[in-house]
Scaffold this motif. Sequence first.
Motif, PDB file in Angstrom:
ATOM      1  N   ALA A 268       0.625  -1.217   0.014  1.00  0.00           N
ATOM      2  CA  ALA A 268       0.134  -0.097  -0.044  1.00  0.00           C
ATOM      3  C   ALA A 268       0.766   1.219  -0.006  1.00  0.00           C
ATOM      4  O   ALA A 268       0.738   2.107  -0.889  1.00  0.00           O
ATOM      5  N   ASP A 269       1.784   1.356   0.789  1.00  0.00           N
ATOM      6  CA  ASP A 269       2.901   2.380   0.674  1.00  0.00           C
ATOM      7  C   ASP A 269       3.722   2.570  -0.426  1.00  0.00           C
ATOM      8  O   ASP A 269       3.566   3.880  -0.999  1.00  0.00           O
ATOM      9  N   LEU A 270       4.156   1.455  -1.233  1.00  0.00           N
ATOM     10  CA  LEU A 270       4.563   1.792  -2.588  1.00  0.00           C
ATOM     11  C   LEU A 270       3.556   1.998  -3.650  1.00  0.00           C
ATOM     12  O   LEU A 270       3.968   3.020  -4.401  1.00  0.00           O
ATOM     13  N   ASN A 271       2.324   1.831  -3.320  1.00  0.00           N
ATOM     14  CA  ASN A 271       1.483   2.450  -4.341  1.00  0.00           C
ATOM     15  C   ASN A 271       1.015   3.788  -4.086  1.00  0.00           C
ATOM     16  O   ASN A 271       0.892   4.539  -4.900  1.00  0.00           O
ATOM     17  N   ASN A 272       1.266   4.173  -2.727  1.00  0.00           N
ATOM     18  CA  ASN A 272       0.986   5.582  -2.558  1.00  0.00           C
ATOM     19  C   ASN A 272       2.052   6.461  -2.935  1.00  0.00           C
ATOM     20  O   ASN A 272       1.950   7.592  -3.334  1.00  0.00           O
ATOM     21  N   ILE A 273       3.237   5.965  -2.871  1.00  0.00           N
ATOM     22  CA  ILE A 273       4.265   6.615  -3.340  1.00  0.00           C
ATOM     23  C   ILE A 273       4.064   6.998  -4.830  1.00  0.00           C
ATOM     24  O   ILE A 273       4.405   7.994  -5.386  1.00  0.00           O
ATOM     25  N   LEU A 274       4.009   5.768  -5.742  1.00  0.00           N
ATOM     26  CA  LEU A 274       3.766   5.814  -6.971  1.00  0.00           C
ATOM     27  C   LEU A 274       2.849   6.762  -7.407  1.00  0.00           C
ATOM     28  O   LEU A 274       2.851   7.748  -8.366  1.00  0.00           O
ATOM     29  N   ASP A 275       1.601   7.008  -6.684  1.00  0.00           N
ATOM     30  CA  ASP A 275       0.456   7.702  -7.101  1.00  0.00           C
ATOM     31  C   ASP A 275       1.140   9.113  -6.674  1.00  0.00           C
ATOM     32  O   ASP A 275       0.915  10.127  -7.415  1.00  0.00           O
ATOM     33  N   GLY A 276       1.915   9.327  -5.590  1.00  0.00           N
ATOM     34  CA  GLY A 276       2.217  10.852  -5.383  1.00  0.00           C
ATOM     35  C   GLY A 276       3.207  11.271  -6.386  1.00  0.00           C
ATOM     36  O   GLY A 276       3.316  12.240  -6.888  1.00  0.00           O
ATOM     37  N   LEU A 277       4.232  10.278  -6.799  1.00  0.00           N
ATOM     38  CA  LEU A 277       5.214  10.651  -7.882  1.00  0.00           C
ATOM     39  C   LEU A 277       4.415  11.000  -9.166  1.00  0.00           C
ATOM     40  O   LEU A 277       4.918  12.128  -9.861  1.00  0.00           O
ATOM     41  N   GLY A 278       3.393  10.189  -9.507  1.00  0.00           N
ATOM     42  CA  GLY A 278       2.505  10.658 -10.724  1.00  0.00           C
ATOM     43  C   GLY A 278       2.051  12.110 -10.350  1.00  0.00           C
ATOM     44  O   GLY A 278       1.917  13.009 -11.194  1.00  0.00           O
ATOM     45  N   GLU A 279       1.449  12.434  -9.226  1.00  0.00           N
ATOM     46  CA  GLU A 279       0.778  13.810  -9.000  1.00  0.00           C
ATOM     47  C   GLU A 279       1.880  14.901  -8.996  1.00  0.00           C
ATOM     48  O   GLU A 279       1.544  15.916  -9.589  1.00  0.00           O
ATOM     49  N   LEU A 280       3.039  14.685  -8.679  1.00  0.00           N
ATOM     50  CA  LEU A 280       4.258  15.631  -8.824  1.00  0.00           C
ATOM     51  C   LEU A 280       4.665  15.815 -10.085  1.00  0.00           C
ATOM     52  O   LEU A 280       4.989  17.054 -10.364  1.00  0.00           O
TER      53      LEU A 280
ATOM     54  N   GLY B 281       4.611  19.208 -12.939  1.00  0.00           N
ATOM     55  CA  GLY B 281       5.622  19.750 -13.705  1.00  0.00           C
ATOM     56  C   GLY B 281       7.047  19.709 -12.838  1.00  0.00           C
ATOM     57  O   GLY B 281       7.948  19.784 -13.332  1.00  0.00           O
ATOM     58  N   LEU B 282       7.043  18.778 -11.885  1.00  0.00           N
ATOM     59  CA  LEU B 282       8.311  18.449 -11.126  1.00  0.00           C
ATOM     60  C   LEU B 282       8.906  17.413 -11.638  1.00  0.00           C
ATOM     61  O   LEU B 282       8.356  16.597 -12.232  1.00  0.00           O
ATOM     62  N   GLU B 283      10.283  17.568 -11.609  1.00  0.00           N
ATOM     63  CA  GLU B 283      10.944  16.254 -12.035  1.00  0.00           C
ATOM     64  C   GLU B 283      11.875  15.708 -11.094  1.00  0.00           C
ATOM     65  O   GLU B 283      12.530  14.580 -11.137  1.00  0.00           O
ATOM     66  N   THR B 284      12.184  16.593  -9.981  1.00  0.00           N
ATOM     67  CA  THR B 284      13.027  15.972  -8.788  1.00  0.00           C
ATOM     68  C   THR B 284      12.157  16.422  -7.395  1.00  0.00           C
ATOM     69  O   THR B 284      11.586  17.632  -7.674  1.00  0.00           O
ATOM     70  N   ILE B 285      12.766  15.807  -6.381  1.00  0.00           N
ATOM     71  CA  ILE B 285      12.280  16.276  -5.097  1.00  0.00           C
ATOM     72  C   ILE B 285      13.395  15.915  -3.830  1.00  0.00           C
ATOM     73  O   ILE B 285      14.332  15.065  -4.299  1.00  0.00           O
TER      74      ILE B 285
ATOM     75  N   LEU C  58      10.737   7.572   2.367  1.00  0.00           N
ATOM     76  CA  LEU C  58      10.447   8.110   1.209  1.00  0.00           C
ATOM     77  C   LEU C  58       9.055   8.473   0.905  1.00  0.00           C
ATOM     78  O   LEU C  58       8.707   9.443   0.281  1.00  0.00           O
ATOM     79  N   ARG C  59       8.242   7.684   1.647  1.00  0.00           N
ATOM     80  CA  ARG C  59       6.894   8.087   1.628  1.00  0.00           C
ATOM     81  C   ARG C  59       6.584   9.539   2.218  1.00  0.00           C
ATOM     82  O   ARG C  59       5.893  10.138   1.598  1.00  0.00           O
ATOM     83  N   ALA C  60       7.226   9.565   3.343  1.00  0.00           N
ATOM     84  CA  ALA C  60       7.210  11.026   3.822  1.00  0.00           C
ATOM     85  C   ALA C  60       7.746  12.068   3.126  1.00  0.00           C
ATOM     86  O   ALA C  60       7.164  13.323   3.117  1.00  0.00           O
ATOM     87  N   SER C  61       8.850  11.710   2.229  1.00  0.00           N
ATOM     88  CA  SER C  61       9.528  12.769   1.381  1.00  0.00           C
ATOM     89  C   SER C  61       8.407  13.112   0.196  1.00  0.00           C
ATOM     90  O   SER C  61       8.180  14.412  -0.137  1.00  0.00           O
ATOM     91  N   VAL C  62       7.569  12.080  -0.313  1.00  0.00           N
ATOM     92  CA  VAL C  62       6.806  12.320  -1.287  1.00  0.00           C
ATOM     93  C   VAL C  62       5.323  13.239  -0.844  1.00  0.00           C
ATOM     94  O   VAL C  62       5.137  14.161  -1.305  1.00  0.00           O
TER      95      VAL C  62
ATOM     96  N   ALA D  28       6.737  16.646  -0.243  1.00  0.00           N
ATOM     97  CA  ALA D  28       6.756  17.803  -1.453  1.00  0.00           C
ATOM     98  C   ALA D  28       5.243  17.857  -2.046  1.00  0.00           C
ATOM     99  O   ALA D  28       5.057  18.820  -2.741  1.00  0.00           O
ATOM    100  N   LEU D  29       4.371  16.813  -1.637  1.00  0.00           N
ATOM    101  CA  LEU D  29       2.704  17.369  -1.868  1.00  0.00           C
ATOM    102  C   LEU D  29       2.115  18.357  -1.122  1.00  0.00           C
ATOM    103  O   LEU D  29       1.088  18.696  -1.261  1.00  0.00           O
ATOM    104  N   GLY D  30       2.975  18.559   0.026  1.00  0.00           N
ATOM    105  CA  GLY D  30       2.434  19.419   1.266  1.00  0.00           C
ATOM    106  C   GLY D  30       1.340  18.856   1.979  1.00  0.00           C
ATOM    107  O   GLY D  30       0.423  19.583   2.698  1.00  0.00           O
ATOM    108  N   ARG D  31       1.702  17.553   2.105  1.00  0.00           N
ATOM    109  CA  ARG D  31       0.617  16.485   3.043  1.00  0.00           C
ATOM    110  C   ARG D  31       1.289  16.593   4.352  1.00  0.00           C
ATOM    111  O   ARG D  31       2.590  16.030   4.460  1.00  0.00           O
ATOM    112  N   GLY D  32       0.472  16.670   5.393  1.00  0.00           N
ATOM    113  CA  GLY D  32       0.860  16.130   6.824  1.00  0.00           C
ATOM    114  C   GLY D  32       2.117  16.750   7.092  1.00  0.00           C
ATOM    115  O   GLY D  32       2.451  17.915   6.828  1.00  0.00           O
TER     116      GLY D  32
END
Length: 374
Positions: free
Chosen positions: A226-238, A242-246, A289-293, A296-300
């Motif tokens: 579930a965490d991996l999928n959340n990270i992948l979803d978050g990377l897609g949103e980023l 227009g972001l390329e790095t975080i 990594l999930r916390a980093s993503v 970057a999305l301004g969550r939590g």
Amino acid sequence: MTSSQPESSQPESPAADLAAVWSSARRLHPIYSELGREFVVDIPACADLEAQVETPGPESVEQARQWLNAMDEKIQVHQLRQFLQTSSVVDNDSLLVLLQHFLGKTPRSDSARDKIDFLLVQYFSQGAPTDLDDNSADLAYVAQGLEAILGKVELKAPVWLNALDRVLDAARRCRSLDELLHGGVLEQGRKAKAQAGDLFYLPIALVAFTRFGYLMRRVFFRLMLADLNNILDGLGELEEKGLETIDCRRAQFSDKEPIIRLRMICQSWKVMFQAEYSSGQPLRMLVDLRASVDGALGRGSAAAGDGKGTRTASATPRAAAAAAGAGTGGSVTTSEKVEPSESAVAETEAPEFEISAAPQEWNPDADSQPGQEK
């Protein structure tokens, strides 16, 4: 009815006992030799075991016993975990020999107990069907799976074992791997095992702890996926923003980590978790990594600052290097996600749970402590 006893009930002769010890030592020798090579255990070899002597003298048998005991002292449970996940030397018969060896050891140490705990879960997991439902893995089912080791087990569980079900319920309520690792749930499970003392070795307790470990592994993998999928979803949103790095310094990557590389790493992380089984570091990396993503999305709370108390990419450990190397072997589309299948949960084994919050007091609620009756 005659007063004579059947021959099988007579005590074994010293020669038979020596033969049994030697037979077990010979079966354990290739496993322990591989363990010694992999983890560079510096213990002089047992010459007669190396030479595969068929009928050794008592002195050779004692040397073999001492060699095995010395290896047991050196080899840690997390090393045994890693070895069993990556070695082709150990099959189900070898697991049986290892279990018989540790169950027969005296005096009983915490290290031997933890190895028995792991080996029982490993043995049951390898024999369980991949589509086994959690509700079907009750005490009777697990006892049947362990019958080759424990024989027939009386299924009346003492009340103190109810604590394991409460820990499982708490684990199932966790919404992320971070919550499982840092919320004190795992600490409660460890305390239950430690406080059982010698009662841990009761057949019904061994069954209960095996069931507990097996179901906790499944919780772990569901949360990990579930965490991996959340990270992948978050990377897609980023990327859509227009972001390329975080900034991933908190996960031991760089402050400008390419999103495309992070996605590749996530896709390969399940394999990396197996390869890095001896270390808790990959778990920290996934959680961070999930916390980093999220940051970057301004969550939590992660959004408050990503660099505090972190290491830069130059200090990236071997686990990060393995993840990066595994993640650069091919392209992955942005729509790919890790699907949490039951087979993945059952066949892939969870790394040692090494991360926990500060120790919390054991809370037995209304249940009795081991050895007490209500």
